[in-house]
Design a protein around this motif. Structure first.
Motif, PDB file in Angstrom:
ATOM      1  N   PRO A  71       0.835  -1.208   0.000  1.00 51.96           N
ATOM      2  CA  PRO A  71       0.000   0.000   0.000  1.00 51.96           C
ATOM      3  C   PRO A  71       0.869   1.257   0.000  1.00 51.96           C
ATOM      4  O   PRO A  71       1.892   1.309   0.688  1.00 51.96           O
ATOM      5  CB  PRO A  71      -0.808  -0.139   1.287  1.00 51.96           C
ATOM      6  N   PHE A  72       0.423   2.256  -0.757  1.00 51.61           N
ATOM      7  CA  PHE A  72       1.219   3.462  -0.985  1.00 51.61           C
ATOM      8  C   PHE A  72       0.293   4.660  -0.961  1.00 51.61           C
ATOM      9  O   PHE A  72      -0.724   4.690  -1.650  1.00 51.61           O
ATOM     10  CB  PHE A  72       1.919   3.345  -2.344  1.00 51.61           C
ATOM     11  N   ALA A  73       0.617   5.669  -0.138  1.00 47.85           N
ATOM     12  CA  ALA A  73      -0.196   6.891  -0.054  1.00 47.85           C
ATOM     13  C   ALA A  73       0.712   8.098  -0.233  1.00 47.85           C
ATOM     14  O   ALA A  73       1.862   8.101   0.228  1.00 47.85           O
ATOM     15  CB  ALA A  73      -0.931   6.968   1.275  1.00 47.85           C
ATOM     16  N   ILE A  74       0.183   9.129  -0.876  1.00 50.87           N
ATOM     17  CA  ILE A  74       0.975  10.321  -1.177  1.00 50.87           C
ATOM     18  C   ILE A  74       0.223  11.587  -0.772  1.00 50.87           C
ATOM     19  O   ILE A  74      -1.007  11.577  -0.598  1.00 50.87           O
ATOM     20  CB  ILE A  74       1.333  10.397  -2.682  1.00 50.87           C
ATOM     21  N   THR A  75       0.974  12.656  -0.612  1.00 54.31           N
ATOM     22  CA  THR A  75       0.362  13.978  -0.520  1.00 54.31           C
ATOM     23  C   THR A  75       1.008  14.849  -1.592  1.00 54.31           C
ATOM     24  O   THR A  75       2.190  14.677  -1.911  1.00 54.31           O
ATOM     25  CB  THR A  75       0.523  14.592   0.877  1.00 54.31           C
ATOM     26  N   ILE A  76       0.246  15.747  -2.162  1.00 51.06           N
ATOM     27  CA  ILE A  76       0.740  16.603  -3.240  1.00 51.06           C
ATOM     28  C   ILE A  76       1.624  17.706  -2.658  1.00 51.06           C
ATOM     29  O   ILE A  76       1.236  18.410  -1.727  1.00 51.06           O
ATOM     30  CB  ILE A  76      -0.429  17.215  -4.031  1.00 51.06           C
ATOM     31  N   GLU A 129      -7.815   1.393   1.272  1.00 49.26           N
ATOM     32  CA  GLU A 129      -9.249   1.339   1.541  1.00 49.26           C
ATOM     33  C   GLU A 129      -9.729   2.763   1.826  1.00 49.26           C
ATOM     34  O   GLU A 129      -9.694   3.230   2.962  1.00 49.26           O
ATOM     35  CB  GLU A 129      -9.527   0.430   2.741  1.00 49.26           C
ATOM     36  N   PHE A 130     -10.162   3.459   0.785  1.00 48.53           N
ATOM     37  CA  PHE A 130     -10.535   4.871   0.922  1.00 48.53           C
ATOM     38  C   PHE A 130     -11.800   5.016   1.752  1.00 48.53           C
ATOM     39  O   PHE A 130     -12.768   4.296   1.571  1.00 48.53           O
ATOM     40  CB  PHE A 130     -10.745   5.509  -0.456  1.00 48.53           C
ATOM     41  N   PHE A 131     -11.759   5.979   2.665  1.00 53.55           N
ATOM     42  CA  PHE A 131     -12.953   6.377   3.398  1.00 53.55           C
ATOM     43  C   PHE A 131     -13.615   7.530   2.657  1.00 53.55           C
ATOM     44  O   PHE A 131     -14.813   7.509   2.411  1.00 53.55           O
ATOM     45  CB  PHE A 131     -12.581   6.766   4.830  1.00 53.55           C
ATOM     46  N   GLU A 132     -12.824   8.524   2.304  1.00 51.35           N
ATOM     47  CA  GLU A 132     -13.306   9.641   1.484  1.00 51.35           C
ATOM     48  C   GLU A 132     -12.255   9.901   0.396  1.00 51.35           C
ATOM     49  O   GLU A 132     -11.127  10.273   0.701  1.00 51.35           O
ATOM     50  CB  GLU A 132     -13.472  10.888   2.345  1.00 51.35           C
ATOM     51  N   GLY A 133     -12.646   9.692  -0.847  1.00 55.59           N
ATOM     52  CA  GLY A 133     -11.686   9.813  -1.931  1.00 55.59           C
ATOM     53  C   GLY A 133     -12.130  10.685  -3.083  1.00 55.59           C
ATOM     54  O   GLY A 133     -11.478  10.697  -4.134  1.00 55.59           O
ATOM     55  N   ASP A 134     -13.211  11.437  -2.908  1.00 56.07           N
ATOM     56  CA  ASP A 134     -13.738  12.245  -4.016  1.00 56.07           C
ATOM     57  C   ASP A 134     -12.754  13.323  -4.476  1.00 56.07           C
ATOM     58  O   ASP A 134     -12.760  13.706  -5.645  1.00 56.07           O
ATOM     59  CB  ASP A 134     -15.066  12.901  -3.618  1.00 56.07           C
ATOM     60  N   GLU A 135     -11.946  13.842  -3.555  1.00 57.73           N
ATOM     61  CA  GLU A 135     -11.002  14.912  -3.901  1.00 57.73           C
ATOM     62  C   GLU A 135      -9.569  14.400  -4.065  1.00 57.73           C
ATOM     63  O   GLU A 135      -8.627  15.180  -4.097  1.00 57.73           O
ATOM     64  CB  GLU A 135     -11.037  16.008  -2.831  1.00 57.73           C
ATOM     65  N   PHE A 136      -9.406  13.092  -4.139  1.00 56.18           N
ATOM     66  CA  PHE A 136      -8.096  12.504  -4.375  1.00 56.18           C
ATOM     67  C   PHE A 136      -7.531  13.044  -5.695  1.00 56.18           C
ATOM     68  O   PHE A 136      -8.262  13.180  -6.656  1.00 56.18           O
ATOM     69  CB  PHE A 136      -8.244  10.980  -4.445  1.00 56.18           C
ATOM     70  N   PRO A 137      -6.253  13.379  -5.785  1.00 54.54           N
ATOM     71  CA  PRO A 137      -5.168  13.142  -4.827  1.00 54.54           C
ATOM     72  C   PRO A 137      -4.879  14.321  -3.902  1.00 54.54           C
ATOM     73  O   PRO A 137      -3.910  14.281  -3.155  1.00 54.54           O
ATOM     74  CB  PRO A 137      -3.979  12.919  -5.752  1.00 54.54           C
ATOM     75  N   PHE A 138      -5.710  15.361  -3.957  1.00 53.11           N
ATOM     76  CA  PHE A 138      -5.383  16.571  -3.195  1.00 53.11           C
ATOM     77  C   PHE A 138      -5.700  16.431  -1.712  1.00 53.11           C
ATOM     78  O   PHE A 138      -4.910  16.806  -0.866  1.00 53.11           O
ATOM     79  CB  PHE A 138      -6.085  17.776  -3.814  1.00 53.11           C
ATOM     80  N   TYR A 139      -6.877  15.937  -1.394  1.00 48.46           N
ATOM     81  CA  TYR A 139      -7.157  15.599  -0.005  1.00 48.46           C
ATOM     82  C   TYR A 139      -8.131  14.425   0.037  1.00 48.46           C
ATOM     83  O   TYR A 139      -9.045  14.316  -0.775  1.00 48.46           O
ATOM     84  CB  TYR A 139      -7.643  16.796   0.812  1.00 48.46           C
ATOM     85  N   SER A 148      -9.033  10.550   2.726  1.00 49.08           N
ATOM     86  CA  SER A 148      -8.767   9.794   3.947  1.00 49.08           C
ATOM     87  C   SER A 148      -8.956   8.314   3.661  1.00 49.08           C
ATOM     88  O   SER A 148      -9.659   7.918   2.730  1.00 49.08           O
ATOM     89  CB  SER A 148      -9.684  10.245   5.087  1.00 49.08           C
ATOM     90  N   PHE A 149      -8.308   7.509   4.490  1.00 53.77           N
ATOM     91  CA  PHE A 149      -8.432   6.057   4.328  1.00 53.77           C
ATOM     92  C   PHE A 149      -8.119   5.368   5.644  1.00 53.77           C
ATOM     93  O   PHE A 149      -7.492   5.935   6.544  1.00 53.77           O
ATOM     94  CB  PHE A 149      -7.515   5.535   3.216  1.00 53.77           C
ATOM     95  N   LEU A 150      -8.578   4.146   5.758  1.00 51.87           N
ATOM     96  CA  LEU A 150      -8.304   3.295   6.913  1.00 51.87           C
ATOM     97  C   LEU A 150      -7.351   2.197   6.496  1.00 51.87           C
ATOM     98  O   LEU A 150      -7.519   1.587   5.433  1.00 51.87           O
ATOM     99  CB  LEU A 150      -9.606   2.677   7.433  1.00 51.87           C
ATOM    100  N   HIS A 151      -6.363   1.940   7.353  1.00 53.10           N
ATOM    101  CA  HIS A 151      -5.442   0.855   7.048  1.00 53.10           C
ATOM    102  C   HIS A 151      -4.931   0.243   8.342  1.00 53.10           C
ATOM    103  O   HIS A 151      -4.302   0.923   9.153  1.00 53.10           O
ATOM    104  CB  HIS A 151      -4.263   1.376   6.213  1.00 53.10           C
ATOM    105  N   LYS A 152      -5.250  -1.026   8.544  1.00 50.09           N
ATOM    106  CA  LYS A 152      -4.790  -1.772   9.719  1.00 50.09           C
ATOM    107  C   LYS A 152      -5.055  -1.016  11.030  1.00 50.09           C
ATOM    108  O   LYS A 152      -4.150  -0.781  11.827  1.00 50.09           O
ATOM    109  CB  LYS A 152      -3.308  -2.137   9.578  1.00 50.09           C
ATOM    110  N   GLU A 153      -6.289  -0.583  11.199  1.00 47.69           N
ATOM    111  CA  GLU A 153      -6.784   0.044  12.432  1.00 47.69           C
ATOM    112  C   GLU A 153      -6.241   1.453  12.671  1.00 47.69           C
ATOM    113  O   GLU A 153      -6.374   2.004  13.764  1.00 47.69           O
ATOM    114  CB  GLU A 153      -6.483  -0.837  13.655  1.00 47.69           C
ATOM    115  N   ILE A 154      -5.635   2.036  11.659  1.00 47.42           N
ATOM    116  CA  ILE A 154      -5.189   3.435  11.747  1.00 47.42           C
ATOM    117  C   ILE A 154      -5.943   4.254  10.706  1.00 47.42           C
ATOM    118  O   ILE A 154      -6.106   3.830   9.559  1.00 47.42           O
ATOM    119  CB  ILE A 154      -3.671   3.559  11.516  1.00 47.42           C
TER     120      ILE A 154
END
Length: 375
Positions: A153-158, A195-205, A207-213
Motif C-alpha cells: 500500500p502506498f499513499a501520497i500527498t501533493i 481502503e478509501f474512506f473519502e476519496g472524491d477529492e483525491f489526490p489533493f485531499y 482519507s483512508f483506513l489501514h490496519k486500524e489506523i
C-alpha cells in the motif's frame, strides 16, 4: 602407575587438541569476518539512546531491513516514509541515492509506504504540458512502478512542486500542473491498495483506513489550507471511523512550524499553525507528517508529534539552531497500537547509517514558534 600416566597423557592430548581447535576458530573468524564487530559497534553508536529498539545486524521476520543495514524491531504496524524526491526544475531524472533507495523499501517489509510530497520538479510557469507529462512519466518509471510491483500500500500527498495550490485573484496559478497531477493519480488510484474512506477529492485531499489506523491527507501544497477544506478535515476527524480507529495520522507537504535554514519564513509553513495544531489535538491525532523543509527532525509540540521528513532527493538542508551537515534521509516508523506509541529509525541514505537523534537540537525556534525534539 602406568595406567594413571596413560590417563593423564590422554587428558593432556584432549586439552591441547581443544585449545588448538578453539584457537583456529578464533583465527578463522578474524580472517573471514574482520568487519562484523566493527560494523555493529559503528551502527549501534548511531542509535538513539531512547529508541527502545534492540540492536541487530541480522534481519529476521521481527527485524526486517535491507542487507547490511541496521534492522530495527518491527512494531504492530510499520511505515516507511519518504519525501522530496525531485531534482532541479523540469528534471526527468532522479539523483543516484533516490534510485538506490526505492528498491530498498520492500526490505523493511512496511505495512504502508508514505510519500510527503514533491515527487516531480514542477512549480515553474514556463514548463510546457509536455515537460510536465514527461516528469510524471519519469516518476512512474523510477518510483511508482517499482513500488507497485511490490504490491505494498502506498499513499501520497501533493507537494508544491507536484501541483501547488497557490491561488491568486481567485485562480490557481499552477492550474496546469494540478490538472496533470490529478490526471496521473486518477489513473493509478486503484493501484495504491488503499481502503478509501473519502476519496472524491483525491489526490489533493482524502482519507483512508489501514490496519486500524485512520489516515487523513490534506492539501498542504501551499501555505494556506482553504476554509472549505478545513471544514472537511474537522468532519472527517470527528467521524466514527476516525474516532474508533486505534490511531489517527495526518500528512501534508508543508509543516506547521519552521525547522530548516532557508525555510524559516512566511510561505514555507502553514499559516495559523497553532490553530491547526489545536484542531489536530482536539481529535487526538497522534502524528503529523510533513516534507518541504528537506531536514529530518523528530519533533513534538503540545500533545502532537511532528515528523519532519528529510529529502531523499536534491537539496537537503541544515536544521535551524544546528551546525550539522545536511543529509538525505528515509524514516521507518514502527507503531505499537496498544500503547499508542511510535518509534523512528531514520537512515542517512548516502551512508546507509542510522541517524542518532540525540545529536539533533533539543529545541528548534523558528519565526513562527518552537518545536522540541522527541526524546
Amino acid at each position: 602407575m602406568a595406567k594413571n600416566m596413560r590417563f593423564n597423557r590422554r587428558n593432556l592430548l584432549i586439552f591441547l587438541g581443544s585449545a588448538f581447535g578453539l584457537g583456529l576458530t578464533i583465527i578463522f573468524r578474524r580472517i573471514f569476518q574482520p568487519n562484523k564487530t566493527i560494523n555493529l559497534e559503528k551502527t549501534n553508536s548511531q542509535l538513539p539512546e531512547t529508541s527502545n529498539i534492540s540492536p541487530s545486524q541480522i534481519p529476521t521476520l521481527s527485524t526486517p531491513a535491507p542487507p547490511g543495514m541496521f534492522a530495527p524491531k518491527k512494531g504492530d504496524i510499520r511505515l516507511v516514509v519518504i519525501s522530496d524526491l525531485n531534482s532541479r526544475y523540469g528534471s526527468t531524472t532522479y539523483e543516484s541515492q533516490v534510485e538506490k533507495t526505492i528498491p530498498f523499501i520492500s526490505e523493511w517489509q512496511p505495512d504502508l509506504v508514505l510519500c510527503a510530497g514533491d515527487m516531480v520538479a514542477g512549480q515553474k510557469l514556463s514548463l510546457t504540458e509536455e515537460n510536465i507529462q514527461a516528469m510524471w512519466n519519469s516518476f512512474d518509471r523510477y518510483i511508482a512502478t517499482p513500488l507497485r510491483q511490490t504490491k505494498q500500500p502506498f499513499a501520497i500527498t501533493i507537494g508544491n512542486h507536484d501541483g501547488s495550490g497557490y491561488i491568486k485573484s481567485g485562480k490557481f496559478i499552477f492550474a496546469k500542473e494540478r490538472r496533470l497531477a490529478e490526471n496521473y493519480w486518477s489513473q493509478h488510484q486503484n493501484d495504491l491498495n488503499l481502503e478509501f474512506f473519502e476519496g472524491d477529492e483525491f489526490p489533493f485531499y482524502y482519507s483512508f483506513l489501514h490496519k486500524e489506523i485512520f489516515y487523513l491527507i490534506w492539501d498542504a501544497s501551499t501555505f494556506q489550507i482553504p476554509n472549505q477544506q478545513l471544514e472537511w478535515v474537522e468532519k472527517s476527524l470527528e467521524s466514527s471511523q476516525a474516532q474508533t480507529a486505534k490511531m489517527r495520522i495526518v500528512m501534508g507537504h508543508l509543516p506547521l512550524y519552521a525547522v530548516a535554514v532557508g525555510r524559516n519564513k512566511f510561505g514555507d509553513v502553514l499559516t495559523e499553525a497553532e490553530k491547526l495544531q489545536t484542531l489536530l489535538e482536539q481529535y487526538n491525532v497522534h502524528l503529523y507528517i510533513s516534507g518541504h523543509h528537506h531536514a529530518y527532525f523528530p519533533g513534538y509540540k503540545g500533545n502532537l508529534k511532528l515528523l519532519y521528513t528529510g529529502a531523499v532527493g536534491s537539496g537537503p538542508r541544515v536544521l535551524l539552531n544546528s551546525n550539522l551537515a545536511p543529509i538525505n534521509t528515509l524514516t521507518v516508523v514502527d507503531i505499537n497500537l496498544e500503547q499508542s506509541n511510535s518509534f523512528y529509525t531514520t537512515y542517512d541514505m548516502k551512508k546507509f547509517a542510522v541517524i542518532n537523534s540525540q545529536e539533533l537540537p533539543e529545541k528548534i525556534t523558528g519565526f513562527n514558534g518552537s518545536v522540541w525534539r522527541e526524546s
